[in-house]
Structures are given as C-alpha cells and as structure tokens.
Motif scaffolding. Structure first.
Motif, PDB file in Angstrom:
ATOM      1  N   ARG B 156       0.831  -1.208   0.000  1.00 46.41           N
ATOM      2  CA  ARG B 156       0.000   0.000   0.000  1.00 46.41           C
ATOM      3  C   ARG B 156       0.869   1.263   0.000  1.00 46.41           C
ATOM      4  NH1 ARG B 156      -3.824   0.967   5.192  1.00 46.41           N
ATOM      5  NH2 ARG B 156      -1.804   1.284   6.179  1.00 46.41           N
ATOM      6  N   ALA B 157       1.978   1.194   0.737  1.00 44.80           N
ATOM      7  CA  ALA B 157       2.841   2.374   0.858  1.00 44.80           C
ATOM      8  C   ALA B 157       3.582   2.680  -0.441  1.00 44.80           C
ATOM      9  CB  ALA B 157       3.832   2.171   1.998  1.00 44.80           C
ATOM     10  N   ILE B 158       3.936   1.630  -1.194  1.00 43.59           N
ATOM     11  CA  ILE B 158       4.793   1.895  -2.364  1.00 43.59           C
ATOM     12  C   ILE B 158       4.051   1.841  -3.689  1.00 43.59           C
ATOM     13  CG2 ILE B 158       6.894   1.094  -1.205  1.00 43.59           C
ATOM     14  CD1 ILE B 158       6.641  -1.508  -2.731  1.00 43.59           C
ATOM     15  N   VAL B 159       2.785   1.412  -3.680  1.00 45.02           N
ATOM     16  CA  VAL B 159       2.088   1.183  -4.948  1.00 45.02           C
ATOM     17  C   VAL B 159       1.942   2.458  -5.779  1.00 45.02           C
ATOM     18  CG1 VAL B 159      -0.277   1.521  -4.077  1.00 45.02           C
ATOM     19  CG2 VAL B 159       0.132  -0.054  -5.984  1.00 45.02           C
ATOM     20  N   SER B 160       1.865   3.601  -5.113  1.00 49.13           N
ATOM     21  CA  SER B 160       1.646   4.833  -5.881  1.00 49.13           C
ATOM     22  C   SER B 160       2.959   5.558  -6.173  1.00 49.13           C
ATOM     23  CB  SER B 160       0.691   5.747  -5.111  1.00 49.13           C
ATOM     24  OG  SER B 160       1.225   6.007  -3.835  1.00 49.13           O
ATOM     25  N   ASP B 161       4.065   4.800  -6.103  1.00 48.01           N
ATOM     26  CA  ASP B 161       5.402   5.352  -6.404  1.00 48.01           C
ATOM     27  C   ASP B 161       5.690   6.626  -5.620  1.00 48.01           C
ATOM     28  OD1 ASP B 161       5.961   3.314  -8.175  1.00 48.01           O
ATOM     29  OD2 ASP B 161       4.995   4.385  -9.841  1.00 48.01           O
TER      30      ASP B 161
END
Lengths: 413, 229
Positions: B156-161
């Motif tokens: 969740r933390a990294i999915v949106s780059d």
C-alpha cells in the motif's frame, strides 16, 4: 471513486451488527409509527368532517350576507329555487336542501325551553343529512306533513314528551309578527351531538314559512359535494355564478370550515399535539443515531488517523462518515416506511375498532370503526422529517472528525 | 540530491502541567534513494521526527523540506495532498482498513489519487504479487497473518510510487524470520524502484539492514553512520 466510498460505508455500517440493527430498528419503528399515525389522523379528520357535515351543516351553505353572525330572521335567500337550478347544473354537487331557522320558545305541558326551530324539506333533507337515519322514536316527516315536528332526544327528555304529544311554539315572524303554533311530536332523533339534540326542533319547511311569515324564502341552501376535495371547486363555481348573475344579490357561500370553526380548531389542536409527539419521537431516534456515531468515531479514531495519514482530506472523511449515517438511516426509513404502509393499508381496508369509546367518538361525529387513510402526505412527511433530523444529528459527530490530527488519532486510537 | 532536509527542528509535548521535550533541535539531510534507520531507545524522539517529516505532526520551530516542499506553514489539506502524492506510511501495527480486502487496501491510495480503475487494479495485483501475496487479494486483514498484513501495508505504501516511505517500527510485531523477509523485500524495492525508505526502530536487525544509521538520544542527533559503499 464513489463505489469504494459506498462499499466502505456499507461495510462499516455492519461492523457492529447488533448496534446497527438497534439503530435501524429505532429509525424503522419511528417511520412506521409516523406513517400510521399521520394516516390515522388524516383518515379520522376526513371521517369526522364528512360525518359532521352530514349531521347538519353540509359541505357548503348559501346564506344572506351577515346571517351566520346575526341569525337575523330577516336576512334570507329570497329565491332558493333559482339557486337550486344553478346547483343542479354543477356535476360535483351530490345533493342539496333548503332550511329556515328561527329561535323560539317551545312549551310542553310541564316545561318551556328556548330552542332553534328548523324548517326542513323532508325529502331533500333525507338525502342531505343523517336526520332521517337518526330517529330513535316515532317516524320521520313526510311530504305533505304540516303541524308535525321532530324533536332532539335531550330536548324531548327535558320537555318530558314522547311522540304524539303536543308542543306550543312561540316566536317572531320575519315581518315582526308573533309566530305561534301548536305542533305534534312525530319523532325523536339523536344525532350524537348533544348540543344539537338539546336545542333543536325540525318542522316541515312550507309550514315553517307559513308560521314565520317567510313567504317562499329560506335562510340556508345546504350543499353536499361528492367528496371533500370538491368543496373549493363548488364554492368557486357558485360564488362566480352569483356574482356574474346578480352582483347585488347579497348572498355568500360559506364552506364547512367557516360553518364549523370549532371543528377546524379541534383538528388543528389534535394535529399540533400530534406533531409535538412526533417531534419528540424523532428527537429520541436522533439521539440513538448520535450515540451510534459518536461510539463509532471513538472506536475508529486510529483508523481515521491512518486514512488521513494516507492523504485523505478531512472533508472527504466527513463525506465518508455522512455516507455511513445516510446508508443506515435510509435502510431504517425504507423498512419502516414499507412496514408502515403495509400496516396502515391493512387497517385502511379492515378498519380499526375502538370498543368502549363509541359515545366519545359520536360527539365528534366518528363511527366506532375508524379507517386510517394512506396518502402521499401521510407516507412522506414522517420519513422526510426523520431523514432531515437524523441527517442534521449525524453532522455533529462527522464534523468532529475534522478536528482530528492524524498523529494524535493514531497514537490515542 | 536531498529528498528530506530538517533544519534545527524542535518539538515539545505538553502532558498536563509537564512539558516533555521530544526534539531539541535536530538537523538532518537524507539523500534520494536512501535506506535510513532512525534508531534510539523509546522516548528518544525518533517517531516524532518521522511524524514531522511525514507531515503528520508539526515542528514547534525549525524547518522541514520534503522533495522541495516546505512543510512549515502548510494547511492540513495541503499536507494531506503532499502525503497522498509523495509519502507512503508503514506502521508498527499494520493499520490496514479492516473492512477492505488486501487488494482494496492497496487500491485505496490510488483511488484517492484518481488512478483509472483498470490501471489501479493491475498495479495493485502486481504489487501484491511482488510482496508475495499472490492469490490473497480478497482476504480481509483479519484473515491474514501479521507478516502478511505488514506486506499489504508495504504494498500500500509503495504502490503509488511515492518519493519516500516512512516506516515506524515495521518489524516490532513480527517474528525475526518474517521481519527479515520484510526488510529484504523493502531493500529490493529500494534498489529496484529507488524509493527512499526511512525507518524509526530500535530493532538491531533493521539497524543492520540500513545503509545509513542515525542515532537519536534525548531528542538530539547522537550519531550518524553512513554505510553506503
């Protein structure tokens, strides 16, 4: 975007099923009660009005201007036949009759009372009012009867008379002469309205016109419309007709609200006291909603902090919470309104029997079995009020979330 | 290039009548692509510093700049926008949204960003596959183990780059094997996607994995070890 909000709102609503069910039940019960009670009130008012107008006033009356306030025997409708022809031409008019009234002294062998003597057309009166059906002793008047009278039950009791006894009437004629006659009691009636039964005597109209020197005139043309809703249309049509034909006729058209201001006031008082009760009911439900949402916010403070940490703005969080409250409220309103419609519909068809209250109900012109009446107003007013008040109530806890700071919410949640 | 710059940051909390100094003037620069651990004992101020860098809390004085954005005078809405676009968070106790599935939890940030449905679903599935949760898309948090939940949290933390991922004691509730796997996974993300990771921790394993170790004690910078080759 909206779909995930709805999905989240709906799932959040069911996170604590017992609490949610209790809140939904409270909302649903309020809506059920409101739909039924408003339908009950509207239904009983219509029954009350329709019953009351058939006792004596009719839906409408055409009188000489000022007659209602002064009851002056000289204020008359000179040509009732012409009015009758005009009424025959109105399709919404069900029936009509003519009456003349005079205050007189009435004496039996033992007692004397002041009464209202009413001259009636027996045949037309039987179609217009419930008089012919409310006879308890003796027989109803017939065409061709002259010096015969129908007497109210309580008056008959006070005068200590029975059918066949003689009464002396003494009053003043339209021309100022003494109006005096002797009539024989033909029947005794009980309309259900004690005041009316204590103070009225009915004699044939032609005989009244002769005794009271009325000529061909009357005091009232009493009109019944086909339904209560027809009243304003008929009133408008007659008023226009009278004005266009003879602006100087001096006649006015009065509807049942003007003829029975007491009944209108009674209905208004009942309606207002009902509204106070309904308001209190909705406030109780609103507190239930408030409790549910304040609890939910306290329990989920940390979750809100995380959602805000992820970049959700306070405004969006408020929208999410309002969506939750709306989802719960709408489910309650839908269930309650549907149940309210079904319950009310059942009693609308079968009636609601109030045993033991017959005497009280009769005073208001109501039958023992009352039928609530579903209408757009009775279905929508209550649930709409619940929706608005619970919506406003849910605003408070939702807006409290705006003050949350993510770091505090995550730490203290 | 510095992605985070803290200049003389102070923070004091009030607890009743007592004032507790959490940060006493910390200055710190972190380069893009860093894998940094803020370490120290409980109450040292490391989580406070992490929260201030993430815009979750405001400094009393000093200045914080994140990827060129000065946080000092930003409104709550502006900070929310910054967090949405630039920062991912991983919390000690996972903090997934309990009513959403693993896939929906990962989708949530992209939903806020307005990413189209198909792209959102593709990216969410791919990142869940990357963190080893293939086939568990529809599980709710309560149906996942602690390690699996923390993997969803990382996804969740990294999915949106984001430019930075801030992780507050991410291994504290995990056993050492699961914690190591998670750290290795984050290390790979750091190398492959050049995402900057900043941890607050007092877990030795996290400190060992970090390429830069910043020690904080009593609200002050006590040591700063750069282990980059």
């Amino acid at each position: 975007m909206a779909s995930i909000d709805l999905k989240m709102a709906w799932r959040n609503v069911w996170r604590n099923p017992r609490r949610t069910m209790l809140t939904i039940c409270a909302i649903a019960f309020a809506c059920l009660l409101l739909v039924f009670m408003l339908s009950w009130q509207f239904g009983s008012y219509e029954t009350m009005i329709n019953s009351a107008v058939k006792i004596h006033t009719g839906h409408l009356q055409i009188q000489a201007e000022g007659y209602r306030d002064k009851n002056d025997i000289r204020l008359v409708v000179d040509d009732p036949a012409a009015i009758g022809r005009r009424l025959e031409a109105l399709p919404r008019v069900d029936t009509y009759t003519f009456r003349a009234d005079a205050f007189s002294l009435v004496s039996s062998k033992e007692r004397t009372y002041g009464v209202l003597v009413i001259g009636i057309d027996p045949e037309r009166e039987a179609r217009t009012s419930t008089l012919s059906r409310s006879l308890q002793e003796g027989r109803y008047l017939e065409a061709g009867d002259a010096d015969e009278a129908l007497v109210g039950k309580l008056l008959a009791k006070n005068l200590r008379i029975v059918p066949g006894d003689e009464l002396v009437l003494l009053g003043q004629g339209r021309d100022g002469s003494v109006a005096a006659t002797v009539v024989r009691v033909k029947g005794i009636y009980a309309s259900g309205q004690d005041d009316y039964d204590r103070s009225t005597i009915q004699i044939p109209l032609p005989y009244f016109q002769e005794v009271y020197a009325m000529g061909g005139s009357v005091h009232e043309v009493v009109v019944l419309g086909r339904t209560l809703k027809d009243v304003p249309v008929i009133k408008e049509a007659i008023s226009e007709g009278l004005k266009s034909e003879d602006p100087e006729s001096g006649l006015v058209v009065l509807d049942w609200m003007e003829l029975m201001p007491g009944l209108v006031e009674a209905i208004q008082i009942d309606l207002y006291s009902g509204f106070i009760f309904y308001f209190l009911l909705i406030v109780v439900v609103a507190f239930s909603i408030l409790n549910t949402f304040l609890m939910a916010i306290l329990e989920r403070k940390k979750e809100f902090g995380v959602i805000m940490a992820m970049g959700t703005t306070p405004g969006r969080l408020v929208r999410l919470l309002l969506l939750e409250s709306s989802a719960m409220t709408l489910v309650g309103i839908f269930i309650g309104t549907l149940a309210g419609i079904l319950v009310t519909w059942y009693y609308q068809v079968h009636g609601f029997h109030i045993s033991g209250a017959a005497d009280v109900l009769r005073q208001f012109g109501l039958p023992e079995r009352i039928h609530p009446r579903l209408s757009a107003a009775s279905i929508l007013i209550g649930p709409a009020a619940v929706l608005i008040i619970t919506g406003l109530t849910a605003l408070y806890p939702a807006l409290r979330v705006r003050r949350l700071r993510p770091v505090e919410a995550i730490a203290k949640g | 290039m510095n992605i985070v710059e803290c200049v003389n940051v102070t923070k004091t909390y009030r607890q009743g009548k007592m004032e507790v100094r959490a940060l006493g003037g910390v200055s710190l620069r972190i380069k893009k692509g860093g894998f940094v651990a803020l370490a120290g004992p409980s109450g040292s101020g490391k989580t406070t510093l992490l929260n201030i860098i993430g815009g979750l809390d405001a400094a009393d004085s000093g200045s914080v700049i994140v990827e060129g954005n000065v946080l000092d005078n930003m409104s709550q809405t502006e900070l929310a926008q910054l967090r949405l676009r630039k920062i991912g968070f991983v919390f000690q106790s996972y903090n997934l949204i309990p009513v959403l599935s693993a896939l929906e939890n990962v989708e949530f940030v992209m939903l806020l960003q307005g990413v189209p449905t198909k792209e959102r679903l593709d990216r969410a599935r791919t990142i869940l596959d990357d963190v080893g949760l293939e086939g568990l898309y529809d599980r709710r948090p309560a149906e996942l183990s602690g390690g699996q939940q923390q993997r969803v949290a990382v996804a969740r933390a990294i999915v949106s780059d984001p430019a930075i991922v801030l992780a507050d004691e991410p291994t504290a509730n995990l056993d050492s094997k699961t914690g190591r796997e998670l750290l290795e996974m984050m290390g790979e993300m750091n190398e492959q996607k050049s995402v900057t990771f900043i941890f607050s921790t007092h877990d030795k394993m996290v400190m060992d994995h970090a390429r830069r170790l910043v020690l904080i004690r009593d609200g002050l910078l006590a040591d700063d070890q750069d282990r980059d080759p």
